[in-house]
Design an enzyme around this catalytic site. Structure first.
Site, PDB file in Angstrom:
ATOM      1  N   ASP A  39     106.251  73.797  69.201  1.00 42.29           N
ATOM      2  CA  ASP A  39     104.891  73.245  69.153  1.00 42.29           C
ATOM      3  C   ASP A  39     103.956  73.963  70.126  1.00 42.29           C
ATOM      4  OD1 ASP A  39     102.898  71.561  68.287  1.00 42.29           O
ATOM      5  OD2 ASP A  39     103.466  69.890  69.582  1.00 42.29           O
ATOM      6  N   ARG A  80      97.122  75.578  70.429  1.00 41.43           N
ATOM      7  CA  ARG A  80      96.543  75.448  71.765  1.00 41.43           C
ATOM      8  C   ARG A  80      96.695  76.729  72.578  1.00 41.43           C
ATOM      9  NH1 ARG A  80      99.763  70.291  73.035  1.00 41.43           N
ATOM     10  NH2 ARG A  80     100.679  70.877  71.032  1.00 41.43           N
ATOM     11  N   HIS A  83     100.178  81.496  65.729  1.00 40.46           N
ATOM     12  CA  HIS A  83     101.366  81.436  64.862  1.00 40.46           C
ATOM     13  C   HIS A  83     102.096  82.780  64.857  1.00 40.46           C
ATOM     14  CE1 HIS A  83     100.258  77.473  63.698  1.00 40.46           C
ATOM     15  NE2 HIS A  83      99.222  77.821  62.951  1.00 40.46           N
ATOM     16  N   LEU A 108     126.092  82.698  64.510  1.00 40.92           N
ATOM     17  CA  LEU A 108     125.132  81.590  64.632  1.00 40.92           C
ATOM     18  C   LEU A 108     124.657  81.082  63.258  1.00 40.92           C
ATOM     19  CD1 LEU A 108     122.955  80.081  66.525  1.00 40.92           C
ATOM     20  CD2 LEU A 108     121.449  81.970  65.927  1.00 40.92           C
TER      21      LEU A 108
END
Ligand code: IPE
Ligand code: IPE
Ligand code: MG
Length: 275
Positions: free
Chosen positions: A33, A37, A50, A144
């Site tokens: 998140d 900002r 982004h 992974l």
């Protein structure tokens, strides 16, 4: 490029130290998140935020693979995010398409198994195809497991599981009295993943925003004040160190947990001595 080869000696040393001194979570979930900002504070467009966020994804995926973490689940787009302005949603989908195209070779080369959860049928067809191909191509990889939560929401997955379960009850494939937590979990899209040990959220927000609601019952939660585009491997290491210091009691008392871990230590010492 093999990620183990491109690692700096200094970073290798930090990781070796972590592996020797910390409990490494088997499954880490991240609520990425703060892209907007981060950009706003720098006078940039949300798109730049982004884009920079993808650099963090690259670094965290690499560091997790190098640390031999079993499962990493990244919350990249929620069902609620469809309510954002159309242009932002379009840009996010384009970035996702670009990420999948440009990363898949390296992901595969590094033995990563790609997986995705969410209401994938809502994604643009092109993205769906790329995702499907990437998941297929890497299905047999043993390193992974990188799960992308896309168009995902925890409540949506729970409701979907209930629908399928009821369907099986109706067809007499399942008896209501056989519905346990385990059977219920097996209907969730996350059924191939262990529950997350650690959930990290960036940008200082203290909420789950519909991420892995069922699965996070006993997850440790770590909030970083950094925005996602500035969250890099050293921040991940800090989160792991913090996690490692916590006592996970699962409802028991601290004394029980301590005595249980002593018993385990004693048993493993005994089995070493009798070898
Ligand atoms: C996270 O950053 C990315 C997505 C949710 C897709 P945000 O876009 O939510 O950034 P903020 O929270 O507005 O800063
Ligand atoms: C959570 O971020 C979802 C993802 C990171 C994909 P949001 O920015 O959508 O969350 P809220 O709206 O602040 O809770
Ligand atoms: Mg946000």
């Amino acid at each position: 490029m093999n990620w183990l080869k491109e690692q700096s000696l200094e970073d290798q040393e930090i990781q070796n130290n972590l592996l020797a001194t910390c409990k490494i979570p088997k499954h880490i979930g991240i609520i990425m998140d703060g892209n907007g900002r981060w950009a706003l504070e720098r006078g940039l467009s949300r798109t730049e935020g982004h884009k920079q966020g993808i650099e963090s994804v690259r670094d965290i995926v690499k560091a997790s693979a190098q640390l031999k973490i079993g499962y990493l689940t990244l919350y990249a787009f929620s069902i609620e995010n469809w309510n954002r302005p159309l242009t932002e949603v379009g840009i996010l989908m384009k970035l996702l398409e670009h990420y999948l195209k440009s990363e898949i070779d390296e992901i595969d080369e590094n033995n990563i198994r790609l997986y995705s959860i969410g209401k994938l049928s809502s994604l643009p067809k092109k993205v769906q195809r790329l995702l499907f191909e990437a998941v297929e191509r890497t299905a047999k990889n043993t390193g992974l497991t990188l799960t992308l939560a896309l168009s995902y929401s925890g409540r949506w997955d729970i409701v979907r599981a209930v629908q399928m379960l009821v369907h099986d009850v109706r067809r007499s494939k399942l008896a209501p009295e056989d519905i346990t937590e385990e059977t219920f979990s097996s209907y969730l899209q996350t059924n191939i993943l262990p529950d997350p040990d650690l959930i990290i959220r960036t940008s200082g927000e203290m909420r789950l925003s519909n991420f892995l609601l069922w699965e996070s019952a006993y997850s440790e939660i770590y909030i970083s004040n950094k925005y996602w585009p500035e969250f890099r491997r050293t921040d991940l290491y800090e989160a792991i160190i913090d996690y490692s210091r916590r006592e996970r009691r699962f409802g028991r008392t601290s004394e029980q947990v301590v005595s249980q871990s002593k018993t385990i230590e004693f048993q493993s010492e005994k089995s070493l001595n009798t070898r």
